[in-house]
Write a protein that holds these residues in place. Structure first.
Motif, PDB file in Angstrom:
ATOM      1  N   GLY A 129       0.350   9.774 -26.778  1.00  0.00           N
ATOM      2  CA  GLY A 129       1.690  10.139 -27.231  1.00  0.00           C
ATOM      3  C   GLY A 129       2.153  11.456 -26.632  1.00  0.00           C
ATOM      4  O   GLY A 129       3.315  11.593 -26.222  1.00  0.00           O
ATOM      5  N   ARG A 183       7.941   9.163 -29.527  1.00  0.00           N
ATOM      6  CA  ARG A 183       6.514   9.035 -29.759  1.00  0.00           C
ATOM      7  C   ARG A 183       6.142   7.753 -30.521  1.00  0.00           C
ATOM      8  O   ARG A 183       5.283   6.988 -30.093  1.00  0.00           O
ATOM      9  CB  ARG A 183       6.021  10.265 -30.530  1.00  0.00           C
ATOM     10  CG  ARG A 183       4.522  10.314 -30.724  1.00  0.00           C
ATOM     11  CD  ARG A 183       4.139  11.505 -31.588  1.00  0.00           C
ATOM     12  NE  ARG A 183       2.714  11.754 -31.502  1.00  0.00           N
ATOM     13  CZ  ARG A 183       2.139  12.503 -30.571  1.00  0.00           C
ATOM     14  NH1 ARG A 183       2.883  13.086 -29.658  1.00  0.00           N
ATOM     15  NH2 ARG A 183       0.838  12.677 -30.537  1.00  0.00           N
ATOM     16  N   THR A 184       6.814   7.498 -31.643  1.00  0.00           N
ATOM     17  CA  THR A 184       6.450   6.354 -32.481  1.00  0.00           C
ATOM     18  C   THR A 184       6.639   5.036 -31.747  1.00  0.00           C
ATOM     19  O   THR A 184       5.757   4.157 -31.774  1.00  0.00           O
ATOM     20  CB  THR A 184       7.279   6.355 -33.780  1.00  0.00           C
ATOM     21  OG1 THR A 184       7.050   7.583 -34.479  1.00  0.00           O
ATOM     22  CG2 THR A 184       6.897   5.184 -34.661  1.00  0.00           C
ATOM     23  N   LEU A 197       3.766   2.395 -30.527  1.00  0.00           N
ATOM     24  CA  LEU A 197       3.840   1.023 -31.036  1.00  0.00           C
ATOM     25  C   LEU A 197       3.713   0.016 -29.893  1.00  0.00           C
ATOM     26  O   LEU A 197       2.944  -0.954 -29.974  1.00  0.00           O
ATOM     27  CB  LEU A 197       5.151   0.811 -31.783  1.00  0.00           C
ATOM     28  CG  LEU A 197       5.397  -0.606 -32.329  1.00  0.00           C
ATOM     29  CD1 LEU A 197       4.322  -0.981 -33.341  1.00  0.00           C
ATOM     30  CD2 LEU A 197       6.789  -0.709 -32.933  1.00  0.00           C
ATOM     31  N   PHE A 245      -3.001   3.590 -35.608  1.00  0.00           N
ATOM     32  CA  PHE A 245      -1.610   3.840 -35.223  1.00  0.00           C
ATOM     33  C   PHE A 245      -0.924   4.791 -36.212  1.00  0.00           C
ATOM     34  O   PHE A 245      -0.244   5.745 -35.810  1.00  0.00           O
ATOM     35  CB  PHE A 245      -0.850   2.518 -35.145  1.00  0.00           C
ATOM     36  CG  PHE A 245       0.630   2.659 -34.994  1.00  0.00           C
ATOM     37  CD1 PHE A 245       1.193   2.983 -33.766  1.00  0.00           C
ATOM     38  CD2 PHE A 245       1.477   2.492 -36.080  1.00  0.00           C
ATOM     39  CE1 PHE A 245       2.561   3.129 -33.620  1.00  0.00           C
ATOM     40  CE2 PHE A 245       2.850   2.627 -35.945  1.00  0.00           C
ATOM     41  CZ  PHE A 245       3.398   2.949 -34.721  1.00  0.00           C
ATOM     42  N   LEU A 246      -1.114   4.557 -37.498  1.00  0.00           N
ATOM     43  CA  LEU A 246      -0.490   5.424 -38.509  1.00  0.00           C
ATOM     44  C   LEU A 246      -1.062   6.841 -38.443  1.00  0.00           C
ATOM     45  O   LEU A 246      -0.319   7.829 -38.534  1.00  0.00           O
ATOM     46  CB  LEU A 246      -0.708   4.829 -39.906  1.00  0.00           C
ATOM     47  CG  LEU A 246       0.008   3.502 -40.190  1.00  0.00           C
ATOM     48  CD1 LEU A 246      -0.401   2.953 -41.553  1.00  0.00           C
ATOM     49  CD2 LEU A 246       1.525   3.691 -40.127  1.00  0.00           C
ATOM     50  N   ASN A 292       0.398   9.001 -35.705  1.00  0.00           N
ATOM     51  CA  ASN A 292       1.776   9.426 -35.916  1.00  0.00           C
ATOM     52  C   ASN A 292       1.908  10.533 -36.959  1.00  0.00           C
ATOM     53  O   ASN A 292       2.955  11.189 -37.034  1.00  0.00           O
ATOM     54  CB  ASN A 292       2.631   8.222 -36.336  1.00  0.00           C
ATOM     55  CG  ASN A 292       3.055   7.376 -35.157  1.00  0.00           C
ATOM     56  OD1 ASN A 292       3.993   7.682 -34.443  1.00  0.00           O
ATOM     57  ND2 ASN A 292       2.320   6.280 -34.938  1.00  0.00           N
TER      58      ASN A 292
END
Length: 458
Positions: free
Chosen positions: A143, A172-173, A177, A382-383, A386
């Motif tokens: 990221g 970024r998100t 993803l 993934f979470l 972030n």
């Protein structure tokens, strides 16, 4: 220090193992074995094993090592990298030797042999914490590279932002993803670790390309006289700066952690006697890469070196084709991490399955369970990527907890437990040193972080 064969029944002088039946063994195992699924394949090559183990070692840790040089200075920093390599070799030698004595073929099996089912559960929990933390770090770096980062208080633009400007689709998100769906989801779907040897070879090549570009930039700037020789020793001016020295220990520990994959790789070797040479070759080559990257990374940026040195490659370096080289450095290492991801994910999935489904059939035989665990872990990682602000924060957490247990405390505890009465006096002394060093460093780290938080709140 010699690392022996972990396979108990082996015909010396032959590259193929013999299966010896145990008359007392049940026809149907009572508990799922983490190593199930290896019997049908036993032909991994030495080079493939070196690539897989080297890829396990050289992950995200290399990005934080230049920042450790900023804290320690070059002399102490290089010395500690070499020291950690030898300590890692010693701890892996403990694992292999005691695995052979106990006739176990997994790290979890070894802990179970030494401390019962609770020892195995502790190992599985630590693999869970460590590998999830490491994989979150990988995503954070990717990221940072593609979308930029503001974790230091100053925004450092990512590659996509530099090429196209700021848009919702290169935020970024969204970028993480797409990376998760398009790259991280298919790569971990292989059910045998040797199937990843080609991606591991490519990841090692990308890491070398990253290093070569940094070396070329640093040498050019040295010749042109535009860099200043960085600090050789740590800058300790008060108690706070002294405590700060210990914040690098988790980073150095995490940089060499590969213990959770040693048995997986050894189990698939065509000649299992080669595992010692595989470990030493991997540690030696990775140590050289670490030292060169740390030295030249710190040389380039000095006290401006960030926790993730890739984030420093977003400005004009004062050399021809600076921005092109910046992008080459960042993209090559982001691609490297994408290929390292499945190597670290593989033992994570096995240990999660063993922890939550100990009596189930082997994981490769259950497509539903395999898909469920894989998708659940990917969503969690993934979470985490972030919501965690920087790799330094993630490294300090995993390095000070699970990584130090996997790398040093557990191998030392198995040695001191000495269930099969094979440890030597020097083994026990070294095991005590490992535990004392690990506990003391982590206590100081926790104390130092607490002091820093209190000062920030005042």
């Amino acid at each position: 220090m010699t690392v022996g064969d972990i396979t108990p029944n082996k015909e010396k002088g032959s590259g193929r193992s013999k299966h010896v039946a145990d008359e007392k063994a049940p026809l149907i195992p009572k508990e799922q074995d983490e190593d199930a699924g290896h019997d049908e394949f036993n032909g991994a090559s030495f080079i493939g094993a070196v690539f897989n183990l080297s890829t396990t070692i050289v992950g995200a840790g290399i990005m934080a090592l230049p920042a450790t040089m900023k804290v320690l200075g070059l002399i102490l920093g290089v010395a500690l990298i070499i020291f950690m390599a030898f300590l890692t070799d010693a701890s892996i030698e403990f694992l292999i030797r005691f695995s052979k004595a106990g006739k176990t073929t997994s790290y979890g099996g070894l802990m179970g042999d030494a401390f019962g089912k609770y020892g195995k559960i502790m190992l599985q929990i630590c693999v869970l914490v460590n590998n999830i933390g490491v994989l979150i770090v990988y995503m954070i770096i990717i990221g940072d590279v593609l979308s930029g980062t503001s974790s230091s208080g100053v925004h450092h633009a990512g590659v996509l932002e530099g090429w196209f400007g700021q848009h919702w689709w290169n935020g970024r998100t969204f970028v993480l993803l797409i990376s998760t769906i398009g790259i991280f989801s298919p790569l971990p779907c292989f059910k045998r670790i040797d199937s990843l040897r080609f991606s591991s070879a490519l990841s090692v090549a990308l890491a070398v390309a990253f290093l070569v570009i940094i070396l070329a930039i640093a040498i050019f700037k040295l010749i042109s006289g535009t860099v200043v020789m960085p600090r050789l020793l740590p800058d300790v001016t008060d108690l706070t700066s002294f405590w700060k020295l210990f914040t690098v220990f988790p980073v150095l520990v995490t940089a060499f952690i590969c213990h959770y994959n040693v048995h997986n790789i050894a189990n698939e070797l065509k000649d299992k006697n080669q595992i010692g040479a595989v470990v030493r070759t991997s540690l030696a080559s990775c140590s050289i890469v670490y030292i060169l990257t740390s030295f030249f990374g710190f040389l380039l940026f000095g006290d401006a070196t960030l926790g993730d040195v890739l984030a420093n490659f977003d400005t004009d370096l004062g050399i021809p084709y600076s921005y092109l080289l910046n992008d080459a450095v960042r993209v090559s290492y982001a691609a490297h991490l994408m290929l390292v991801f499945p190597i670290v994910f593989y033992p994570l999935r096995i240990n999660i399955d063993g922890l939550f489904f100990p009596s189930a059939s082997p994981l490769p035989q259950s497509t539903t369970r395999f898909a469920f665990i894989t998708s659940g872990l990917l969503i969690l990682i993934f979470l985490g990527a972030n919501f965690i602000p920087s790799i330094w924060v993630a490294f300090q957490f995993t390095g000070a907890t699970a990584a130090v247990c996997l790398g040093f405390i557990f191998p030392a505890a198995v040695t001191l437990r000495d269930r099969h009465v094979i440890s030597r006096k020097e083994d026990r002394m070294l095991a005590i040193v490992m535990i004392v060093l690990s506990v003391f460093s982590n206590m100081v780290l926790v104390y130092g972080n607490a002091i820093s938080l209190l000062k920030k709140n005042q």
